[in-house]
Design a protein around this motif. Structure first.
Motif, PDB file in Angstrom:
ATOM      1  N   PRO A  10      14.010  37.171  27.095  1.00  0.00           N
ATOM      2  CA  PRO A  10      13.577  36.586  26.187  1.00  0.00           C
ATOM      3  C   PRO A  10      14.659  35.325  25.109  1.00  0.00           C
ATOM      4  O   PRO A  10      15.208  36.027  25.001  1.00  0.00           O
ATOM      5  N   GLY A  11      14.744  34.222  25.541  1.00  0.00           N
ATOM      6  CA  GLY A  11      15.589  33.423  24.696  1.00  0.00           C
ATOM      7  C   GLY A  11      16.739  33.338  25.440  1.00  0.00           C
ATOM      8  O   GLY A  11      17.890  31.801  24.792  1.00  0.00           O
ATOM      9  N   ALA A  12      17.292  33.543  27.013  1.00  0.00           N
ATOM     10  CA  ALA A  12      18.448  33.321  27.843  1.00  0.00           C
ATOM     11  C   ALA A  12      18.441  32.354  27.803  1.00  0.00           C
ATOM     12  O   ALA A  12      20.243  31.477  28.014  1.00  0.00           O
ATOM     13  N   GLY A  13      17.372  31.150  27.963  1.00  0.00           N
ATOM     14  CA  GLY A  13      18.367  29.407  28.197  1.00  0.00           C
ATOM     15  C   GLY A  13      17.448  29.143  29.456  1.00  0.00           C
ATOM     16  O   GLY A  13      18.172  28.659  30.291  1.00  0.00           O
ATOM     17  N   ARG A  56       1.580  40.554  20.422  1.00  0.00           N
ATOM     18  CA  ARG A  56       2.794  41.119  20.675  1.00  0.00           C
ATOM     19  C   ARG A  56       3.354  41.757  21.360  1.00  0.00           C
ATOM     20  O   ARG A  56       4.393  42.525  21.176  1.00  0.00           O
ATOM     21  N   GLY A  57       4.131  40.614  22.186  1.00  0.00           N
ATOM     22  CA  GLY A  57       5.445  40.986  22.904  1.00  0.00           C
ATOM     23  C   GLY A  57       5.023  41.818  24.227  1.00  0.00           C
ATOM     24  O   GLY A  57       6.251  41.708  24.795  1.00  0.00           O
ATOM     25  N   THR A 168       8.383  40.320  16.032  1.00  0.00           N
ATOM     26  CA  THR A 168       8.388  40.174  18.103  1.00  0.00           C
ATOM     27  C   THR A 168       8.926  39.621  19.244  1.00  0.00           C
ATOM     28  O   THR A 168       8.844  39.873  19.848  1.00  0.00           O
ATOM     29  N   VAL A 169       9.669  39.221  18.328  1.00  0.00           N
ATOM     30  CA  VAL A 169      10.891  38.946  19.559  1.00  0.00           C
ATOM     31  C   VAL A 169      11.902  40.452  19.872  1.00  0.00           C
ATOM     32  O   VAL A 169      11.975  40.467  20.783  1.00  0.00           O
ATOM     33  N   ARG A 170      11.707  40.855  19.118  1.00  0.00           N
ATOM     34  CA  ARG A 170      12.663  42.618  19.019  1.00  0.00           C
ATOM     35  C   ARG A 170      11.061  43.471  20.037  1.00  0.00           C
ATOM     36  O   ARG A 170      11.503  43.970  20.302  1.00  0.00           O
ATOM     37  N   ALA A 171      10.141  43.014  19.594  1.00  0.00           N
ATOM     38  CA  ALA A 171       9.620  43.876  20.317  1.00  0.00           C
ATOM     39  C   ALA A 171       9.358  43.466  22.259  1.00  0.00           C
ATOM     40  O   ALA A 171       9.000  43.901  22.650  1.00  0.00           O
TER      41      ALA A 171
END
Ligand code: AP5
Length: 228
Positions: A10-13, A56-57, A168-171
């Motif tokens: 998630p968020g890698a681009g 909840r991710g 949520t990002v960490r989950a």
């Protein structure tokens, strides 16, 4: 037909690079997250189901996303190929995609794995904003819109995604990286995996992604990854 799978945490681009590949190969982007967010916004049965997991991710169940995504892949605009952003995310999904493509005499031609360390990603997501009309992606630190709060491309307001809150990002990282690595392994074994793993500005990553797509040979990726 050209089928390219974009993989990454998630968020890698993936959502940032998918339109670059789409213009280069002249095929559409099919993004599973966008499909699900549209369903959530419309309040459909799919949206209500997906929202329970996304908030909840967690990953949406395989049987649901496989049905929805493969239906989308069959639509006429993807006849010449597609960039797949966010699907497949588990080994079950990868095998379902392989089977569906094989039925049509096709296969995944290339997979690009954008590998970025987890701590960098958590920081990035705090600054991510997306436009409300089409999900165009911005970053308040690395890629801000020209006019604050407004999408450069379609003029719609830009907002923070509900699942970009730090907890949520960490989950999402905890839940989603282990199955992602199984998918990476699946495509490494299939001999179609290319890895892009330097922390660089967006335009430099784009150049590496395009070079990886245009490379006639697939560089062998060792089984010991990712970096973060
Ligand atoms: P989805 O929307 O697919 O989210 P994701 O995979 O978690 O990916 P993101 O959209 O968060 O990140 P990205 O890699 O696209 O990064 P971006 O380009 O935006 O899925 C959402 C949810 O739906 C999932 O959590 C799950 O619940 C569900 N779901 C979706 N697909 C599913 C499936 N197949 N199975 C089950 N469930 C599914 O970039 C991030 C930020 O960084 C941006 O601000 C950007 O501007 C910036 N940035 C990008 N590149 C760089 C760079 N090189 N340097 C600096 N900043 C950068």
């Amino acid at each position: 037909m050209t089928v390219v799978v974009l993989l990454g945490s998630p968020g890698a681009g993936k959502g940032t690079q998918a339109p670059v590949l789409s213009r280069h190969l002249d095929v559409p982007v099919l993004a599973s997250g966008d499909l699900l967010r549209t369903a959530v916004a419309k309040g459909t049965a799919l949206g209500r189901e997906a929202d329970r997991y996304m908030s909840r991710g967690q990953l949406v169940p395989d049987e649901t996303i496989v049905r929805v995504f493969l239906d989308r892949l069959e639509q006429s605009d993807a006849r010449a190929g597609a960039i797949l952003d966010g699907f497949p995310r588990t080994r079950v999904q990868a095998e379902a995609l392989d089977a569906a493509l094989a039925e049509a005499g096709r296969r995944v031609d290339r997979t690009i794995f954008i590998d970025v360390a987890t701590e960098d990603l958590v920081k990035r997501m705090a600054n991510r904003r997306i436009c409300t009309a089409n999900g165009h992606v911005y970053n308040l630190a690395s890629n801000p819109p020209l006019v604050a709060g407004v999408c450069d491309i379609d003029g719609s307001p830009i907002v923070q995604r509900p699942d970009d809150e730090e907890a949520t990002v960490r989950a999402r990282m905890t839940e989603q990286i282990p199955p992602l690595l199984e998918v990476v392994d699946h495509y490494r074994k299939a001999g179609v995996l290319q890895k892009v793993d330097r922390r660089e500005p967006i335009s430099d990553v784009s150049a590496r992604v395009l070079a990886a797509i245009d490379s006639p040979t697939v560089i062998d990726v060792p089984a010991t990854f990712p970096a973060g």
